[in-house]
Design an enzyme around this catalytic site. Structure first.
Site, short mmCIF file in Angstrom:
data_model
loop_
_atom_site.label_atom_id
_atom_site.label_comp_id
_atom_site.label_asym_id
_atom_site.label_seq_id
_atom_site.Cartn_x
_atom_site.Cartn_y
_atom_site.Cartn_z
N PRO A 94 -4.82 -18.36 -3.29
CG PRO A 94 -6.90 -19.19 -2.65
CD PRO A 94 -6.19 -18.55 -3.79
CG PHE A 170 7.65 -5.76 -5.84
CD1 PHE A 170 8.13 -6.84 -5.11
CD2 PHE A 170 7.97 -5.68 -7.18
CE1 PHE A 170 8.92 -7.82 -5.71
CE2 PHE A 170 8.77 -6.65 -7.79
CZ PHE A 170 9.23 -7.72 -7.05
CG LEU A 171 0.25 -3.21 -4.47
CD1 LEU A 171 -0.59 -3.38 -3.23
CD2 LEU A 171 -0.61 -2.66 -5.59
CB ALA A 172 3.01 -2.58 1.19
CD GLU A 173 -3.84 -5.48 1.19
OE1 GLU A 173 -4.62 -5.29 2.13
OE2 GLU A 173 -3.72 -6.57 0.61
CB ALA A 227 10.87 -9.54 -2.68
CB ALA A 229 10.82 -15.44 1.55
CG LEU A 231 10.06 -7.49 2.51
CD1 LEU A 231 8.94 -7.05 1.56
CD2 LEU A 231 10.69 -6.26 3.17
CB CYS A 280 1.83 -11.33 0.17
SG CYS A 280 0.99 -10.74 -1.29
#
Ligand code: UDX
Ligand code: ADP
Length: 464
Positions: A94, A170-173, A227, A229, A231, A280
């Site tokens: 964090p 690089f996974l997105a929830e 990446a 930043a 997005l 993220c």
């Protein structure tokens, strides 16, 4: 080097799903996920898959196939590390809240503690992989901690050796399983060709070789930050235009469609909304801002900082619009909040826009009824306490959309859960007080759906 046993330190939103997919795709590997949080481990081991600590579509099926076969969740750190040929570090990083770099730099306490645990318990040669998103050059710190074991090695018959790789996730929830099963790319940074080959061989079980990119360590670490930043910048860009649309009579969905058809821009990640949340984007940009300052690049720091400034502004402006439309006061008014997670299909609320917007409304004296299909009461309570210690507002959690809207003066849609689309607004309007407002920040409600009701509709990015 043949890898037989993998250990992952950290059973969170990244470690849990990533290791589940690795175990599913590589049945000859034994995958152990360890965590200091015993409750979390117990939840991962719960026989009722509805009690898994994270909600992620498709995860329960994978867990039911792999858990106990070649996937294990445990708090037994020492043995799991000692037995592993390869260790993924997937712990939380964090933003620092105190000390140098507070509010921007990442707090690496958990990464450092993990590296120390690895240094202490590992046996023989171990490949150590950074999975968590980390500031550029963290691998150097990990290496230095691991190398401190050299002294101890001098007395040891079976000396410890380490190779450090960076393999950002690089996974997105919400789409984690499909992102892991069919990634756009897998990125591996490192210097030791044998270690790189060992990791590449694992991914080759399901990822085509042309999608595996190998770089040096620092490029890999920076690519993850960059990446995220890029997005996040895209979201702040479209959100800035949403405000412009409201001021001018343009429609953000029409504009997004028009600009997204340009192949160079592309049509994804152009949905205006209440601002980005998640663990993220904000953290990584702030980290980039901090590092840019540290490396003497204040213009670069200011440039990226503006992406975060705009994101907070978007949330503030939504709360102010609600206030304005409700005649300048929400004190004592019932407001329904639909959606508390930072996006649909996850129970994660970290940095969710719902937190700031709800707290601002509570501070104005609003009475909130919150409905979210996956987020728990305890999670929301913690979020409110963390965000605003003095929060005296009155809020409750309800179990259905009609319960939330009963006697409400307004409803605020903040997450695009599937069940919020195509609602029977005629029926819902009959439950609300009059005059009542629908504030739609996620393009969930169609104007014709409320046409024959008494409701007033405000849609983000839709000018009148
Ligand atoms: C992100 C990155 O996408 C992923 O590659 C990285 O590994 C982790 O960070 P995540 O935060 O899980 O993933 O979700 P993402 O889908 O990127 O959404 C982030 C936030 O942006 C959410 O609050 C979402 O609602 C918002 N968003 C996304 C928009 O407002 N509009 C969009 O068009 C897309
Ligand atoms: P992410 O989204 O990056 O996966 P989470 O907070 O969901 O972040 O998960 C990180 C996990 O790492 C937490 O469950 C936390 O308990 C665990 N963790 C942190 N430090 C350590 C450590 N030193 N050893 C084992 N687990 C750790």
């Amino acid at each position: 080097m043949k890898i037989r046993k993998i250990c992952c330190i950290g059973a969170g939103y990244v470690g849990g799903p990533t290791m589940s997919v690795i175990a599913d795709k590589c049945s000859d590997l034994e995958v152990k996920v360890v965590d200091i949080n015993k409750e979390r481990i117990a939840a991962w081991n719960d026989s009722d898959l509805n009690n898994l600590p994270i909600f992620e579509p498709g995860l329960d099926q994978i867990i039911s196939r792999t858990r106990g076969r070649n996937l294990f969740f445990s708090s037994e750190m020492e043995k799991s590390i000692a037995n592993a040929d390869m260790i993924f570090i997937s712990v939380n990083t964090p933003t620092k809240t105190k000390g140098l770099g507070a509010g921007q730099a990442s707090d690496l306490s958990w990464v450092e503690a993990s590296a120390r645990q690895v240094a202490k318990y590992a046996e023989g040669h171990t490949i150590v992989i950074e999975k968590s998103t980390l500031p550029v050059r963290t691998a150097q710190a990990i290496k230095e901690i691991l190398e401190a074991t050299k002294k101890e090695n001098a007395k040891n018959k079976n000396p410890k050796t380490f190779s450090v790789l960076s393999n950002p996730e690089f996974l997105a929830e919400g789409t984690a399983i499909s992102d892991l099963e069919e990634p756009d790319r897998v990125l591996i940074g490192g210097e030791d060709p044998e270690a790189i080959k060992a990791l590449v061989n694992i991914y080759l079980n399901w990822v085509p070789i042309e999608k595996i990119i190998c770089t040096n360590l620092w490029s890999s670490e920076l690519s993850k930050l960059a990446a995220n930043a890029f997005l996040a910048q895209r979201i702040s860009s479209i959100n800035s235009i949403s405000a412009f649309c409201e001021a001018t009579g343009a429609d953000i969905n029409e504009v997004a469609k028009a600009i997204g058809t340009d192949k160079r821009i592309g049509n994804q990640f152009l949905s205006a909304g209440p601002g980005f949340g998640g663990s993220c984007f904000k953290k990584d940009i702030l980290n980039l801002v901090y590092l840019s300052g540290y490396f003497g690049l204040p213009e670069v720091a200011n440039y990226w900082n503006q992406v975060v400034v705009l994101n907070t502004w978007q949330q503030d402006r939504i709360y102010k619009i609600v206030l304005e439309k409700l005649f300048g006061t929400v004190s004592g008014k019932n407001i329904a909040i639909l959606g508390f997670s930072f996006k649909a299909n996850t129970n994660d609320t970290r940095e969710s826009p719902s937190i700031r917007i709800s707290c601002d409304l509570l501070e104005e004296g609003a009475l909130l009824s919150i409905y979210d299909p996956k987020v728990s009461f305890e999670r929301i309570k913690e979020d409110f306490e963390r965000f605003s210690f003095n929060n005296q507002g009155i809020w409750k959690m309800v179990n259905s959309i009609p319960d939330a809207l009963k006697n409400a003066d307004a409803v605020l849609i903040l997450t695009a859960w599937d069940e919020f689309f195509g609602l029977d607004w005629k029926y819902l309007a009959s439950l609300m007080r009059s005059p009542a407002w629908v504030f739609d920040t996620r393009s969930v409600v169609k104007r014709q759906e409320i046409k024959n009701t008494s409701l007033n509709l405000w849609k983000l990015g839709e000018g009148s």
